[in-house]
Enzyme design. Structure first.
Site, PDB file in Angstrom:
ATOM      1  N   ASN A   9     -35.409  47.969 -20.198  1.00 18.38           N
ATOM      2  CA  ASN A   9     -35.563  47.193 -21.428  1.00 18.38           C
ATOM      3  C   ASN A   9     -34.319  46.325 -21.589  1.00 18.38           C
ATOM      4  O   ASN A   9     -33.245  46.835 -21.905  1.00 18.38           O
ATOM      5  CB  ASN A   9     -35.727  48.154 -22.618  1.00 18.38           C
ATOM      6  CG  ASN A   9     -35.755  47.405 -23.949  1.00 18.38           C
ATOM      7  OD1 ASN A   9     -35.822  46.178 -23.984  1.00 18.38           O
ATOM      8  ND2 ASN A   9     -35.694  48.156 -25.040  1.00 18.38           N
ATOM      9  N   LYS A  11     -33.648  44.131 -23.797  1.00 19.15           N
ATOM     10  CA  LYS A  11     -33.287  43.780 -25.185  1.00 19.15           C
ATOM     11  C   LYS A  11     -32.969  42.278 -25.242  1.00 19.15           C
ATOM     12  O   LYS A  11     -33.642  41.498 -24.583  1.00 19.15           O
ATOM     13  CB  LYS A  11     -32.144  44.672 -25.669  1.00 19.15           C
ATOM     14  CG  LYS A  11     -32.460  46.159 -25.415  1.00 19.15           C
ATOM     15  CD  LYS A  11     -31.579  47.131 -26.096  1.00 19.15           C
ATOM     16  CE  LYS A  11     -32.073  48.553 -25.807  1.00 19.15           C
ATOM     17  NZ  LYS A  11     -31.387  49.586 -26.524  1.00 19.15           N
ATOM     18  N   HIS A  93     -40.097  50.182 -30.914  1.00 21.39           N
ATOM     19  CA  HIS A  93     -38.732  50.538 -30.516  1.00 21.39           C
ATOM     20  C   HIS A  93     -37.909  50.806 -31.777  1.00 21.39           C
ATOM     21  O   HIS A  93     -38.112  50.151 -32.796  1.00 21.39           O
ATOM     22  CB  HIS A  93     -38.113  49.409 -29.687  1.00 21.39           C
ATOM     23  CG  HIS A  93     -36.846  49.849 -29.010  1.00 21.39           C
ATOM     24  ND1 HIS A  93     -35.648  49.903 -29.681  1.00 21.39           N
ATOM     25  CD2 HIS A  93     -36.599  50.284 -27.743  1.00 21.39           C
ATOM     26  CE1 HIS A  93     -34.714  50.350 -28.841  1.00 21.39           C
ATOM     27  NE2 HIS A  93     -35.271  50.587 -27.667  1.00 21.39           N
ATOM     28  N   GLU A  95     -35.059  49.965 -32.579  1.00 16.61           N
ATOM     29  CA  GLU A  95     -34.369  48.771 -33.098  1.00 16.61           C
ATOM     30  C   GLU A  95     -35.329  47.915 -33.922  1.00 16.61           C
ATOM     31  O   GLU A  95     -34.939  47.289 -34.905  1.00 16.61           O
ATOM     32  CB  GLU A  95     -33.749  47.987 -31.926  1.00 16.61           C
ATOM     33  CG  GLU A  95     -32.533  48.730 -31.369  1.00 16.61           C
ATOM     34  CD  GLU A  95     -32.291  48.567 -29.882  1.00 16.61           C
ATOM     35  OE1 GLU A  95     -32.805  47.612 -29.274  1.00 16.61           O
ATOM     36  OE2 GLU A  95     -31.569  49.425 -29.317  1.00 16.61           O
ATOM     37  N   GLU A 165     -37.385  58.262 -27.354  1.00 12.11           N
ATOM     38  CA  GLU A 165     -36.008  57.772 -27.323  1.00 12.11           C
ATOM     39  C   GLU A 165     -35.257  58.254 -28.568  1.00 12.11           C
ATOM     40  O   GLU A 165     -35.360  57.644 -29.640  1.00 12.11           O
ATOM     41  CB  GLU A 165     -35.987  56.235 -27.327  1.00 12.11           C
ATOM     42  CG  GLU A 165     -36.669  55.603 -26.133  1.00 12.11           C
ATOM     43  CD  GLU A 165     -36.149  54.192 -25.880  1.00 12.11           C
ATOM     44  OE1 GLU A 165     -35.703  53.951 -24.761  1.00 12.11           O
ATOM     45  OE2 GLU A 165     -36.160  53.363 -26.800  1.00 12.11           O
ATOM     46  N   GLY A 171     -27.727  53.703 -26.181  1.00 11.51           N
ATOM     47  CA  GLY A 171     -26.528  52.872 -26.083  1.00 11.51           C
ATOM     48  C   GLY A 171     -25.253  53.603 -26.453  1.00 11.51           C
ATOM     49  O   GLY A 171     -24.209  52.981 -26.659  1.00 11.51           O
ATOM     50  N   SER A 211     -29.489  56.224 -22.831  1.00 10.03           N
ATOM     51  CA  SER A 211     -28.357  56.417 -21.915  1.00 10.03           C
ATOM     52  C   SER A 211     -28.750  56.971 -20.540  1.00 10.03           C
ATOM     53  O   SER A 211     -28.016  57.754 -19.938  1.00 10.03           O
ATOM     54  CB  SER A 211     -27.276  57.300 -22.568  1.00 10.03           C
ATOM     55  OG  SER A 211     -26.759  56.655 -23.708  1.00 10.03           O
TER      56      SER A 211
HETATM   57  P1  13P Z   1     -29.764  52.585 -23.294  1.00 10.16           P
HETATM   58  O1  13P Z   1     -30.317  52.985 -21.947  1.00 10.16           O
HETATM   59  O2  13P Z   1     -28.814  51.435 -23.208  1.00 10.16           O
HETATM   60  O3  13P Z   1     -29.210  53.772 -24.024  1.00 10.16           O
HETATM   61  O4  13P Z   1     -31.008  52.049 -24.156  1.00 10.16           O
HETATM   62  C1  13P Z   1     -32.145  52.817 -24.281  1.00 10.16           C
HETATM   63  C2  13P Z   1     -33.220  52.009 -24.893  1.00 10.16           C
HETATM   64  O5  13P Z   1     -33.182  51.694 -26.078  1.00 10.16           O
HETATM   65  C3  13P Z   1     -34.323  51.569 -24.032  1.00 10.16           C
HETATM   66  O6  13P Z   1     -35.374  51.080 -24.777  1.00 10.16           O
END
Ligand code: 13P
Length: 246
Positions: A9, A11, A93, A95, A165, A171, A211
């Site tokens: 992903n 982003k 997601h 976010e 997740e 992150g 992560s």
């Molecule tokens: P990270 O792998 O950077 O922690 O992000 C996970 C994520 O939000 C994937 O959609």
């Protein structure tokens, strides 16, 4: 045997040119077996070029709107994504839920509309640190899953990819242990069994995200109920992305 599905992903990162270069380089080095699906979820602006460049990788959008067309300034519809042959669409997601205030009801509408159009939803769920520390992860995730699958047939439900997740692991470098991830993914499978039946719960693919890196992915994928990973940071560089697929 369920397939493995590993999706990066991206982003809000990279340019069109970088996306095409990334795909070209990755594909020149990539040897995928037929039991593994690999791909990237790129920003809207790169979807068309990414789709044309990709021969082995699947291409996913990171969001969509559920209405077919209309006065929805700034939104992208599912027929628009379909017209450029996008394969998957990430929905719900954390976010999107937290920053853009998407509700469970909106995510359910997106899930239904995607399935009706023949695109595959990657449906995200997961709890905050506060919910995790309060020991309410399962209750939280169950509520998200039950609402996301409302009105979806057994046949369609099997096609959804669920991504668990935990927000506290996104992150942060703080990956959930394989045991924690397995426990929640196994609970998700039983929630699906309760809504539908054993057949659907055994067929549905469940990813873990948060992560995930080349050096921890195999421990995660070795868990019985984890069929893949949704990877943010570690999917942005060619070497690291290829490391996830080894
Ligand atoms: P990270 O792998 O950077 O922690 O992000 C996970 C994520 O939000 C994937 O959609």
């Amino acid at each position: 045997m369920r397939k493995k599905i590993i999706i990066g992903n991206w982003k809000m990162f990279k340019s069109n040119k970088e996306a095409v270069e990334f795909i070209t380089e990755v594909e020149s080095k990539l040897n995928l077996n037929s039991d593994t699906v690999a791909g990237i979820a790129v920003p809207f602006t790169m979807l068309s070029d990414a789709r044309k460049a990709a021969k082995k990788l699947v291409i996913s959008a990171q969001n969509c709107y559920f209405e077919k067309e209309g006065a929805f300034t700034g939104e992208i519809s599912i027929p628009m994504l379909k017209s450029i042959n996008v394969d998957y669409v990430v929905i719900g997601h954390s976010e999107r839920r937290d920053i853009f205030k998407e509700t469970d009801e909106m995510i359910n509408e997106k899930n239904k509309a995607l399935l009706a159009s023949g695109l595959t939803p990657i449906l995200c769920c997961g709890e905050s640190l506060e919910t995790y520390e309060a020991g309410k992860t399962i209750e939280w995730v169950k509520n998200q899953i039950v609402k996301a699958f409302k009105g979806i047939s057994e046949e369609d439900a099997k096609k959804v990819v669920i991504a668990y997740e935990p927000i506290w692991a996104i992150g942060t470098g703080k990956v959930a242990t394989p045991e924690i991830a397995q426990n929640v993914c196994s609970e998700i499978r039983s929630i699906i069994k309760d809504i539908y039946n054993d057949n659907v719960s055994q067929a549905i693919l469940i990813q873990y995200g948060g992560s995930v890196k080349p050096d921890n992915i195999s421990d995660i994928l070795n868990q019985d109920d984890i069929d893949g990973a949704l990877v943010g940071g570690a999917s942005l560089q060619v070497e690291s992305f290829l490391g996830l697929l080894k």
